[in-house]
Enzyme design. Structure first.
Site, short mmCIF file in Angstrom:
data_model
loop_
_atom_site.label_atom_id
_atom_site.label_comp_id
_atom_site.label_asym_id
_atom_site.label_seq_id
_atom_site.Cartn_x
_atom_site.Cartn_y
_atom_site.Cartn_z
CB THR A 7 2.24 -8.56 13.24
OG1 THR A 7 2.78 -7.58 12.32
CG2 THR A 7 0.91 -8.04 13.76
CG HIS A 8 6.71 -5.90 16.35
ND1 HIS A 8 7.39 -7.06 16.07
CD2 HIS A 8 6.75 -5.78 17.71
CE1 HIS A 8 7.84 -7.60 17.19
NE2 HIS A 8 7.45 -6.85 18.20
CG ASP A 10 0.56 -0.38 15.48
OD1 ASP A 10 0.81 -1.40 16.16
OD2 ASP A 10 1.03 0.75 15.74
CG ASP A 67 5.54 -14.19 5.36
OD1 ASP A 67 5.91 -13.11 5.84
OD2 ASP A 67 6.12 -14.73 4.42
CG PHE A 146 -1.03 -1.77 4.98
CD1 PHE A 146 -0.13 -2.83 4.99
CD2 PHE A 146 -2.33 -2.01 5.39
CE1 PHE A 146 -0.51 -4.09 5.42
CE2 PHE A 146 -2.73 -3.28 5.83
CZ PHE A 146 -1.81 -4.32 5.83
CE1 TYR A 148 5.47 -3.95 -3.64
CE2 TYR A 148 4.99 -5.09 -1.58
CZ TYR A 148 5.90 -4.65 -2.53
OH TYR A 148 7.24 -4.91 -2.36
CE LYS A 169 -6.15 -4.73 2.20
NZ LYS A 169 -4.99 -4.00 2.76
CG HIS A 174 -3.96 -11.27 0.63
ND1 HIS A 174 -4.47 -9.98 0.59
CD2 HIS A 174 -2.71 -11.14 1.15
CE1 HIS A 174 -3.59 -9.14 1.06
NE2 HIS A 174 -2.52 -9.81 1.40
NE ARG A 175 -2.73 -9.67 6.40
CZ ARG A 175 -2.39 -8.70 5.54
NH1 ARG A 175 -3.24 -7.74 5.25
NH2 ARG A 175 -1.19 -8.70 4.98
#
EC number: 3.6.1.66
Length: 200
Positions: A7-8, A10, A67, A146, A148, A169, A174-175
Protein backbone atom coordinates in the site's frame (compact mmCIF):
# COMPACT_ATOMS: atom_id res chain seq x y z
CA UNK A 1 10.60 -12.84 8.17
CA UNK A 2 10.36 -9.91 5.75
CA UNK A 3 6.92 -8.90 4.52
CA UNK A 4 6.13 -6.04 2.17
CA UNK A 5 2.94 -4.11 2.91
CA UNK A 6 1.45 -3.45 -0.52
CA UNK A 7 0.00 0.00 0.00
CA UNK A 8 1.02 3.63 -0.43
CA UNK A 9 -1.26 4.62 2.46
CA UNK A 10 0.94 5.44 5.45
CA UNK A 11 -2.05 5.14 7.81
CA UNK A 12 -2.55 1.51 6.78
CA UNK A 13 1.14 0.66 7.14
CA UNK A 14 1.21 2.02 10.69
CA UNK A 15 -2.06 0.27 11.54
CA UNK A 16 -0.85 -3.09 10.25
CA UNK A 17 2.44 -2.77 12.10
CA UNK A 18 0.47 -2.35 15.32
CA UNK A 19 -2.10 -5.05 14.52
CA UNK A 20 0.45 -7.73 13.58
CA UNK A 21 3.01 -6.96 16.29
CA UNK A 22 1.59 -9.63 18.61
CA UNK A 23 0.28 -12.14 16.07
CA UNK A 24 3.42 -12.19 13.88
CA UNK A 25 6.16 -10.87 16.18
CA UNK A 26 8.90 -12.27 13.96
CA UNK A 27 7.67 -10.38 10.90
CA UNK A 28 9.44 -7.20 9.77
CA UNK A 29 6.89 -5.20 7.80
CA UNK A 30 8.37 -3.05 5.05
CA UNK A 31 6.82 -0.17 3.11
CA UNK A 32 6.17 -0.71 -0.58
CA UNK A 33 7.74 1.74 -3.03
CA UNK A 34 6.68 0.13 -6.30
CA UNK A 35 3.99 1.10 -8.79
CA UNK A 36 0.37 1.19 -7.71
CA UNK A 37 -1.60 -1.82 -8.87
CA UNK A 38 -4.66 -1.47 -11.07
CA UNK A 39 -7.54 -2.60 -8.85
CA UNK A 40 -9.87 -4.01 -11.48
CA UNK A 41 -11.32 -6.86 -9.43
CA UNK A 42 -15.01 -7.00 -8.61
CA UNK A 43 -14.65 -8.06 -4.96
CA UNK A 44 -12.57 -6.98 -1.99
CA UNK A 45 -10.75 -10.34 -2.11
CA UNK A 46 -9.84 -10.01 -5.78
CA UNK A 47 -8.45 -6.51 -5.32
CA UNK A 48 -6.44 -7.48 -2.25
CA UNK A 49 -4.84 -10.34 -4.17
CA UNK A 50 -4.09 -8.08 -7.14
CA UNK A 51 -2.16 -5.71 -4.87
CA UNK A 52 -0.30 -8.46 -3.03
CA UNK A 53 0.68 -10.19 -6.29
CA UNK A 54 1.94 -6.92 -7.80
CA UNK A 55 4.10 -6.18 -4.74
CA UNK A 56 5.53 -9.70 -4.70
CA UNK A 57 6.34 -9.56 -8.43
CA UNK A 58 8.07 -6.19 -7.98
CA UNK A 59 10.07 -7.06 -4.86
CA UNK A 60 10.40 -10.84 -4.72
CA UNK A 61 9.48 -10.57 -1.03
CA UNK A 62 6.39 -12.05 0.60
CA UNK A 63 3.69 -9.41 0.45
CA UNK A 64 0.45 -8.60 2.21
CA UNK A 65 -2.31 -6.28 1.08
CA UNK A 66 -5.81 -5.41 1.99
CA UNK A 67 -8.82 -4.05 0.22
CA UNK A 68 -11.26 -2.38 2.54
CA UNK A 69 -14.33 -0.24 2.39
CA UNK A 70 -17.71 0.55 3.79
CA UNK A 71 -20.80 -1.32 2.61
CA UNK A 72 -24.10 0.43 3.36
CA UNK A 73 -27.24 -1.67 3.61
CA UNK A 74 -29.62 0.93 2.17
CA UNK A 75 -27.29 1.48 -0.81
CA UNK A 76 -27.14 -2.24 -1.62
CA UNK A 77 -23.56 -2.51 -0.40
CA UNK A 78 -22.24 0.70 -1.98
CA UNK A 79 -19.75 2.26 -2.01
CA UNK A 80 -18.09 -1.11 -1.34
CA UNK A 81 -14.93 -1.69 -3.39
CA UNK A 82 -15.22 1.89 -4.68
CA UNK A 83 -15.04 3.42 -1.18
CA UNK A 84 -11.66 5.12 -1.68
CA UNK A 85 -12.74 6.75 -4.94
CA UNK A 86 -16.46 7.15 -4.28
CA UNK A 87 -16.53 10.88 -4.98
CA UNK A 88 -14.07 10.65 -7.87
CA UNK A 89 -11.38 12.69 -6.09
CA UNK A 90 -9.79 10.05 -3.79
CA UNK A 91 -10.24 12.59 -0.98
CA UNK A 92 -11.53 11.18 2.31
CA UNK A 93 -13.64 14.22 3.12
CA UNK A 94 -15.26 14.28 -0.31
CA UNK A 95 -16.14 10.58 -0.05
CA UNK A 96 -17.60 10.99 3.42
CA UNK A 97 -19.71 14.00 2.45
CA UNK A 98 -21.07 12.27 -0.66
CA UNK A 99 -22.11 9.26 1.39
CA UNK A 100 -23.93 11.47 3.88
CA UNK A 101 -25.75 13.25 1.05
CA UNK A 102 -26.79 9.93 -0.44
CA UNK A 103 -28.25 8.88 2.91
CA UNK A 104 -30.18 12.07 3.62
CA UNK A 105 -33.62 11.13 4.91
CA UNK A 106 -32.81 7.40 4.94
CA UNK A 107 -33.89 5.67 8.14
CA UNK A 108 -31.91 2.46 7.66
CA UNK A 109 -28.33 3.47 8.47
CA UNK A 110 -26.95 -0.06 8.85
CA UNK A 111 -23.46 -0.58 7.43
CA UNK A 112 -20.28 -2.58 7.78
CA UNK A 113 -16.61 -1.97 7.31
CA UNK A 114 -15.27 -4.90 5.26
CA UNK A 115 -11.65 -5.96 4.84
CA UNK A 116 -10.03 -8.63 2.69
CA UNK A 117 -6.47 -9.43 3.79
CA UNK A 118 -4.25 -11.15 1.23
CA UNK A 119 -0.82 -12.80 1.38
CA UNK A 120 1.33 -13.85 -1.59
CA UNK A 121 4.81 -15.39 -1.44
CA UNK A 122 5.19 -17.19 -4.75
CA UNK A 123 4.06 -20.50 -3.28
CA UNK A 124 0.88 -19.56 -1.44
CA UNK A 125 -1.95 -17.14 -2.02
CA UNK A 126 -4.17 -16.64 1.01
CA UNK A 127 -7.19 -14.40 1.67
CA UNK A 128 -9.09 -13.87 4.91
CA UNK A 129 -12.08 -11.61 5.49
CA UNK A 130 -13.06 -9.33 8.37
CA UNK A 131 -16.37 -7.52 8.93
CA UNK A 132 -17.12 -4.78 11.50
CA UNK A 133 -20.84 -4.03 11.78
CA UNK A 134 -22.28 -0.67 12.73
CA UNK A 135 -24.26 2.22 11.33
CA UNK A 136 -23.68 5.51 9.52
CA UNK A 137 -24.05 8.61 11.66
CA UNK A 138 -25.85 11.68 10.37
CA UNK A 139 -22.81 13.90 10.95
CA UNK A 140 -19.07 13.33 11.51
CA UNK A 141 -17.84 12.82 15.07
CA UNK A 142 -14.22 12.68 16.16
CA UNK A 143 -10.91 13.59 14.59
CA UNK A 144 -9.01 10.32 14.75
CA UNK A 145 -8.71 7.51 12.25
CA UNK A 146 -9.14 8.09 8.52
CA UNK A 147 -11.54 7.43 5.68
CA UNK A 148 -15.13 6.95 6.82
CA UNK A 149 -14.22 6.57 10.52
CA UNK A 150 -15.88 9.85 11.61
CA UNK A 151 -19.31 8.72 10.38
CA UNK A 152 -19.14 5.03 11.34
CA UNK A 153 -20.67 4.03 14.67
CA UNK A 154 -19.57 0.46 15.51
CA UNK A 155 -22.09 -1.85 17.15
CA UNK A 156 -19.48 -2.75 19.76
CA UNK A 157 -18.38 0.77 20.75
CA UNK A 158 -20.19 3.77 22.28
CA UNK A 159 -18.55 6.31 19.98
CA UNK A 160 -17.59 6.70 16.32
CA UNK A 161 -14.55 4.87 14.98
CA UNK A 162 -12.82 8.27 14.79
CA UNK A 163 -13.35 8.78 18.53
CA UNK A 164 -11.64 5.53 19.47
CA UNK A 165 -7.98 5.50 20.37
CA UNK A 166 -5.67 3.70 17.95
CA UNK A 167 -5.43 0.81 20.42
CA UNK A 168 -9.21 0.58 20.82
CA UNK A 169 -9.77 0.61 17.07
CA UNK A 170 -7.04 -1.96 16.50
CA UNK A 171 -8.78 -4.34 18.92
CA UNK A 172 -12.15 -4.12 17.16
CA UNK A 173 -11.70 -3.21 13.51
CA UNK A 174 -12.43 -5.13 10.34
CA UNK A 175 -8.74 -4.90 9.44
CA UNK A 176 -7.78 -6.43 12.79
CA UNK A 177 -10.23 -9.28 12.27
CA UNK A 178 -9.04 -10.04 8.74
CA UNK A 179 -5.32 -9.82 9.45
CA UNK A 180 -5.58 -11.72 12.72
CA UNK A 181 -7.22 -14.57 10.78
CA UNK A 182 -4.50 -14.33 8.14
CA UNK A 183 -1.76 -14.33 10.77
CA UNK A 184 -3.23 -17.46 12.35
CA UNK A 185 -2.95 -19.28 9.04
CA UNK A 186 0.62 -18.07 8.48
CA UNK A 187 1.68 -19.03 11.99
CA UNK A 188 0.14 -22.51 11.83
CA UNK A 189 2.61 -25.36 11.31
CA UNK A 190 2.65 -26.79 7.82
CA UNK A 191 0.68 -29.97 7.39
CA UNK A 192 2.91 -33.05 6.99
CA UNK A 193 3.17 -34.44 3.50
CA UNK A 194 1.02 -37.46 2.80
CA UNK A 195 3.01 -40.71 2.69
CA UNK A 196 3.72 -42.03 -0.77
CA UNK A 197 1.60 -44.94 -1.84
CA UNK A 198 3.50 -48.21 -1.83
CA UNK A 199 3.76 -50.16 -5.06
CA UNK A 200 2.62 -53.78 -4.78
Amino acid sequence: MRIVVATHNDHKVAELQRILADDLPEAALEAYEGPEAVEDGVTFAENALIKAREAFEETGIASIADDSGIAVDALEGAPGIFSARYAGTRDDRDNLELLLRNLEGVADRGAAFVCAAAYVDGERELVEMGVWRGSVLEAPAGTGGFGYDPIFQPDDAPVSAAELSAEEKDALSHRRRAFRALAAVLAAPAAPAAPAASAD
